[in-house]
Design an enzyme around this catalytic site. Structure first.
Site, PDB file in Angstrom:
ATOM      1  N   ASN A 164       3.168  21.859   8.690  1.00  0.00           N
ATOM      2  CA  ASN A 164       2.144  21.799   9.742  1.00  0.00           C
ATOM      3  C   ASN A 164       1.253  20.556   9.669  1.00  0.00           C
ATOM      4  O   ASN A 164       0.614  20.209  10.654  1.00  0.00           O
ATOM      5  CB  ASN A 164       1.312  23.093   9.793  1.00  0.00           C
ATOM      6  CG  ASN A 164       0.525  23.337   8.532  1.00  0.00           C
ATOM      7  OD1 ASN A 164       0.797  22.722   7.500  1.00  0.00           O
ATOM      8  ND2 ASN A 164      -0.436  24.228   8.597  1.00  0.00           N
ATOM      9  N   GLU A 260      -2.069  25.622  -2.573  1.00  0.00           N
ATOM     10  CA  GLU A 260      -2.809  25.988  -1.354  1.00  0.00           C
ATOM     11  C   GLU A 260      -1.848  26.789  -0.511  1.00  0.00           C
ATOM     12  O   GLU A 260      -0.850  26.262  -0.017  1.00  0.00           O
ATOM     13  CB  GLU A 260      -3.263  24.738  -0.604  1.00  0.00           C
ATOM     14  CG  GLU A 260      -4.297  23.903  -1.324  1.00  0.00           C
ATOM     15  CD  GLU A 260      -5.647  24.588  -1.500  1.00  0.00           C
ATOM     16  OE1 GLU A 260      -5.864  25.651  -0.885  1.00  0.00           O
ATOM     17  OE2 GLU A 260      -6.464  24.071  -2.266  1.00  0.00           O
ATOM     18  N   CYS A 294      -3.131  27.155   8.101  1.00  0.00           N
ATOM     19  CA  CYS A 294      -3.489  28.146   7.085  1.00  0.00           C
ATOM     20  C   CYS A 294      -4.879  28.695   7.348  1.00  0.00           C
ATOM     21  O   CYS A 294      -5.159  29.857   7.092  1.00  0.00           O
ATOM     22  CB  CYS A 294      -3.424  27.508   5.701  1.00  0.00           C
ATOM     23  SG  CYS A 294      -4.505  26.092   5.515  1.00  0.00           S
TER      24      CYS A 294
HETATM   25  P1  NAP Z   1       6.985  26.927   3.099  1.00  0.00           P
HETATM   26  O1  NAP Z   1       8.192  27.448   3.767  1.00  0.00           O
HETATM   27  O2  NAP Z   1       6.503  27.635   1.895  1.00  0.00           O
HETATM   28  O3  NAP Z   1       7.322  25.395   2.775  1.00  0.00           O
HETATM   29  C1  NAP Z   1       6.363  24.547   2.216  1.00  0.00           C
HETATM   30  C2  NAP Z   1       7.062  23.403   1.517  1.00  0.00           C
HETATM   31  O4  NAP Z   1       7.791  23.913   0.404  1.00  0.00           O
HETATM   32  C3  NAP Z   1       8.078  22.660   2.374  1.00  0.00           C
HETATM   33  O5  NAP Z   1       8.062  21.307   2.012  1.00  0.00           O
HETATM   34  C4  NAP Z   1       9.396  23.300   1.952  1.00  0.00           C
HETATM   35  O6  NAP Z   1      10.501  22.477   2.160  1.00  0.00           O
HETATM   36  C5  NAP Z   1       9.136  23.492   0.483  1.00  0.00           C
HETATM   37  N1  NAP Z   1       9.960  24.521  -0.142  1.00  0.00           N
HETATM   38  C6  NAP Z   1      10.619  25.533   0.437  1.00  0.00           C
HETATM   39  N2  NAP Z   1      11.261  26.270  -0.513  1.00  0.00           N
HETATM   40  C7  NAP Z   1      10.979  25.711  -1.703  1.00  0.00           C
HETATM   41  C8  NAP Z   1      11.315  26.015  -3.051  1.00  0.00           C
HETATM   42  N3  NAP Z   1      12.094  27.045  -3.383  1.00  0.00           N
HETATM   43  N4  NAP Z   1      10.836  25.212  -4.034  1.00  0.00           N
HETATM   44  C9  NAP Z   1      10.036  24.180  -3.734  1.00  0.00           C
HETATM   45  N5  NAP Z   1       9.684  23.829  -2.485  1.00  0.00           N
HETATM   46  C10 NAP Z   1      10.138  24.605  -1.473  1.00  0.00           C
HETATM   47  O7  NAP Z   1       5.762  26.868   4.106  1.00  0.00           O
HETATM   48  P2  NAP Z   1       5.732  26.260   5.574  1.00  0.00           P
HETATM   49  O8  NAP Z   1       6.494  27.184   6.456  1.00  0.00           O
HETATM   50  O9  NAP Z   1       6.102  24.814   5.563  1.00  0.00           O
HETATM   51  O10 NAP Z   1       4.172  26.352   5.913  1.00  0.00           O
HETATM   52  C11 NAP Z   1       3.602  27.503   6.406  1.00  0.00           C
HETATM   53  C12 NAP Z   1       2.853  28.243   5.323  1.00  0.00           C
HETATM   54  O11 NAP Z   1       2.051  27.351   4.591  1.00  0.00           O
HETATM   55  C13 NAP Z   1       1.878  29.261   5.871  1.00  0.00           C
HETATM   56  O12 NAP Z   1       1.911  30.417   5.074  1.00  0.00           O
HETATM   57  C14 NAP Z   1       0.527  28.590   5.752  1.00  0.00           C
HETATM   58  O13 NAP Z   1      -0.570  29.460   5.684  1.00  0.00           O
HETATM   59  C15 NAP Z   1       0.716  27.820   4.510  1.00  0.00           C
HETATM   60  N6  NAP Z   1      -0.194  26.686   4.456  1.00  0.00           N
HETATM   61  C16 NAP Z   1      -1.239  26.739   3.598  1.00  0.00           C
HETATM   62  C17 NAP Z   1      -2.154  25.698   3.536  1.00  0.00           C
HETATM   63  C18 NAP Z   1      -3.339  25.738   2.625  1.00  0.00           C
HETATM   64  O14 NAP Z   1      -3.913  24.685   2.402  1.00  0.00           O
HETATM   65  N7  NAP Z   1      -3.741  26.884   2.100  1.00  0.00           N
HETATM   66  C19 NAP Z   1      -1.963  24.582   4.334  1.00  0.00           C
HETATM   67  C20 NAP Z   1      -0.884  24.551   5.199  1.00  0.00           C
HETATM   68  C21 NAP Z   1       0.006  25.607   5.240  1.00  0.00           C
HETATM   69  P3  NAP Z   1      11.483  22.697   3.429  1.00  0.00           P
HETATM   70  O15 NAP Z   1      10.677  22.325   4.617  1.00  0.00           O
HETATM   71  O16 NAP Z   1      12.599  21.797   3.147  1.00  0.00           O
HETATM   72  O17 NAP Z   1      11.857  24.149   3.421  1.00  0.00           O
HETATM   73  O1  G3H Z   2      -2.861  24.542   7.448  1.00  0.00           O
HETATM   74  C1  G3H Z   2      -3.654  24.286   6.552  1.00  0.00           C
HETATM   75  C2  G3H Z   2      -4.528  23.125   6.611  1.00  0.00           C
HETATM   76  O2  G3H Z   2      -5.002  22.814   5.339  1.00  0.00           O
HETATM   77  C3  G3H Z   2      -5.641  23.423   7.574  1.00  0.00           C
HETATM   78  O3  G3H Z   2      -6.369  22.298   7.854  1.00  0.00           O
HETATM   79  O4  G3H Z   2      -8.277  23.514   8.883  1.00  0.00           O
HETATM   80  O5  G3H Z   2      -8.024  21.070   9.164  1.00  0.00           O
HETATM   81  O6  G3H Z   2      -6.478  22.628  10.300  1.00  0.00           O
HETATM   82  P1  G3H Z   2      -7.338  22.379   9.126  1.00  0.00           P
END
Ligand code: NAP
Ligand code: G3H
Length: 498
Positions: A164, A260, A294
């Site tokens: 994202n 995160e 997130c």
């Molecule tokens: P995700 O599926 O967990 O993927 C995140 C990253 O991890 C991607 O680069 C992904 O690569 C990689 N990845 C996937 N499987 C992995 C593994 N087994 N080992 C190591 N890396 C791996 O999450 P997303 O769908 O991209 O993002 C959405 C989620 O992120 C939501 O739950 C959101 O709340 C959370 N998020 C949290 C924050 C925060 O700061 N708290 C910020 C942004 C997003 P690929 O793309 O190649 O699968």
């Molecule tokens: O998706 C997670 C990001 O850390 C959120 O950043 O609150 O600036 O959209 P934002």
């Protein structure tokens, strides 16, 4: 083309390994398919294990020389990188927009925000200072030892951002790591890898050695385990889902982690709140980038007596959101994850079947989920607890502030919460009881400004980010103890030493 004449983006057939360009003709390619129109935006290569070994070996070797360079030099390079990034905001923003269907303006803003992050980090890193202390501040000790503690890098940071914010959440890891003398291996999200690669080429163009900032592309599900278990990793900075984060933490072993993760941020609205302001913040918080943040407002907990009025205001504003193509700057755009669209639809249908009331939306066309507000959601419904990562906002009506706090804390997540009220005492009381990293008083949940501490409790993460907190997290304290001779300048035993 960059100023050095190199092609800016790596492609499946031309990519860097250990800083050197490689030409390949095999089929280890991953197309990056646009969620906007299904077109192939580009393709990247899936790295082999042998290549990943080579990457970590060369990053580890280059890190020592990088850490030995004067801090001001590293900071200057980050400033140059920031300038190039800002100049290329339109170009990178366009690619980012097609890769992840982010509205055109938001995509460009993400790049500009990343340049600002680089500049702020370059300056803050210069102000890292250690501390010193004499031994006699501890009971029974003489003043015969002086400890000087300073901060040193951890080695190679494995940076894994989510789809994202493929540029901004990469830069928020790269900047503090490089400024403090670490090397970085970046594993960009597969959806977002092209813009991340373009961004790294700008870093090289600015003078950051390619060995010190390396990119490994490939699906996380295929190469993730090999990366996180690699002996060359000094710290993992991961942003993504709680599920992947927890899995990674189990596999990483004794490596420091910054995680995160997901969220289900509540917006708590008390009966004395300014409902117009609250509705405006809630709608912006819930629906920007189609809820794929997130920190999005992912549920409203509103006191019964003002619920009808608040829901009406939220619905009215949500109905005005534009839906469609990110190239036209539509506010609601196709979701990156097709499964998330289907999952969100199912959550809404189940809630409505269970007695919730659809105030708006509830339909989708493929990945395009219309902005949806669901009222009268209750505790027994999945929609009250699951993070949809979609433009879907459940409203739960509560009888009291105490009930809002109870529901707020019942979540497995603990990223942020918002409290809307004119009563500052109540806001502070509620904030103190909420088990989350940040409570926003009369404002929507959000990470920025990016130098603020950003932290999640429970399934929302581990460790604190921001600018200064990230700088600290990517370094460790190293202490130098100077044992004093115990003699005065004339060689006699000193009664009181410096
Ligand atoms: P995700 O599926 O967990 O993927 C995140 C990253 O991890 C991607 O680069 C992904 O690569 C990689 N990845 C996937 N499987 C992995 C593994 N087994 N080992 C190591 N890396 C791996 O999450 P997303 O769908 O991209 O993002 C959405 C989620 O992120 C939501 O739950 C959101 O709340 C959370 N998020 C949290 C924050 C925060 O700061 N708290 C910020 C942004 C997003 P690929 O793309 O190649 O699968
Ligand atoms: O998706 C997670 C990001 O850390 C959120 O950043 O609150 O600036 O959209 P934002």
């Amino acid at each position: 083309m960059t100023k050095t004449g190199e092609t800016r983006t790596a492609t499946a057939s031309r990519y860097r390994v250990a800083g050197r360009w490689q030409e390949v003709d095999d089929a280890r390619t991953l197309p990056v398919v646009s969620p906007v129109d299904g077109s192939v935006t580009g393709s990247v290569r899936e790295f082999t294990h042998a290549e990943i070994d080579e990457v970590f070996a060369s990053a580890g070797a280059a890190q020592r020389a990088w850490a030995a360079r004067p801090l001001t030099e590293r900071a200057d390079l980050l400033h140059r990188f920031a300038d190039r990034l800002a100049e290329s905001a339109g170009e990178i923003g366009d690619v980012l927009m097609m890769e992840i269907a982010k509205p055109a303006k938001d995509a460009r803003d993400e790049v500009v925000r990343s340049a600002d992050y680089l500049r702020h980090t370059a300056e803050d890193a210069k102000r890292i200072i250690g501390e010193s202390q004499f031994s006699d501040s501890f009971p029974g000790q003489a003043r015969n030892k002086l400890a000087v503690a300073h901060r040193v890098p951890l080695g190679t940071v494995l940076a894994i951002p989510p789809f994202n914010y493929p540029v901004n959440l990469a830069v928020s890891k790269i900047a503090p790591a490089l400024a403090t003398g670490n090397a970085v291996v970046l594993k960009p999200p597969s959806q977002g890898a092209l813009s991340a690669l373009m961004m790294c080429e700008l870093a090289y163009d600015a003078g950051v050695p390619p060995e010190v900032l390396q990119v490994v592309t490939g699906r996380g599900s295929r190469i993730g385990d090999y990366l996180v278990r690699h002996s060359g990793v000094g710290l993992i900075s991961f942003t993504g889902s709680s599920e992947t984060g927890a899995d990674l933490a189990r596999k990483a072993g004794m490596v420091p982690l910054l995680l995160e993760l997901g969220g289900k941020d509540p917006a708590i609205v008390l009966d004395d709140a300014d409902l117009d302001d609250a509705a405006a913040d809630i709608v912006a918080g819930a629906f920007s980038y189609s809820g794929q943040r997130c920190t999005a407002v992912k549920r409203v907990l509103v006191i019964d007596s003002v619920a009808d009025e608040l829901v009406a205001k939220i619905t009215e504003r949500t109905a005005k959101l534009t839906v469609g193509d990110p190239r036209d700057n539509a506010q609601i755009t196709p979701l990156v994850d097709a499964d998330a669209a289907a999952g969100a639809e199912r959550l809404v249908h189940d809630a409505v079947a269970g007695g919730a009331v659809l105030a708006l939306g509830g339909t989708r066309t493929g990945r395009l989920v219309r902005p949806t507000v669901v009222d009268h959601v209750t505790e027994d419904m999945e929609l009250a607890w699951v993070e949809p990562f979609a433009p879907v906002l459940p409203v739960l009506r509560v009888g009291s502030a105490a009930e809002a706090v109870r529901l707020g804390n019942r979540s497995e997540y603990g990223l942020q919460a918002a409290v809307f009220t004119r009563d500052i005492d109540a806001a502070i009381q509620i904030a103190a009881r909420l088990d989350v990293g940040t409570v926003q008083v009369n404002g929507r949940t959000a990470r920025g400004p990016d130098h603020f501490p950003f932290v999640g409790t429970k399934a929302s993460g581990m460790g604190t980010q921001g600018v200064k907190p990230s700088i600290e997290a990517m370094t460790r304290v190293k202490s130098l103890v100077v044992n004093l001779s115990g003699k005065d300048l004339d060689g006699t035993a000193a009664s009181s030493r410096p």
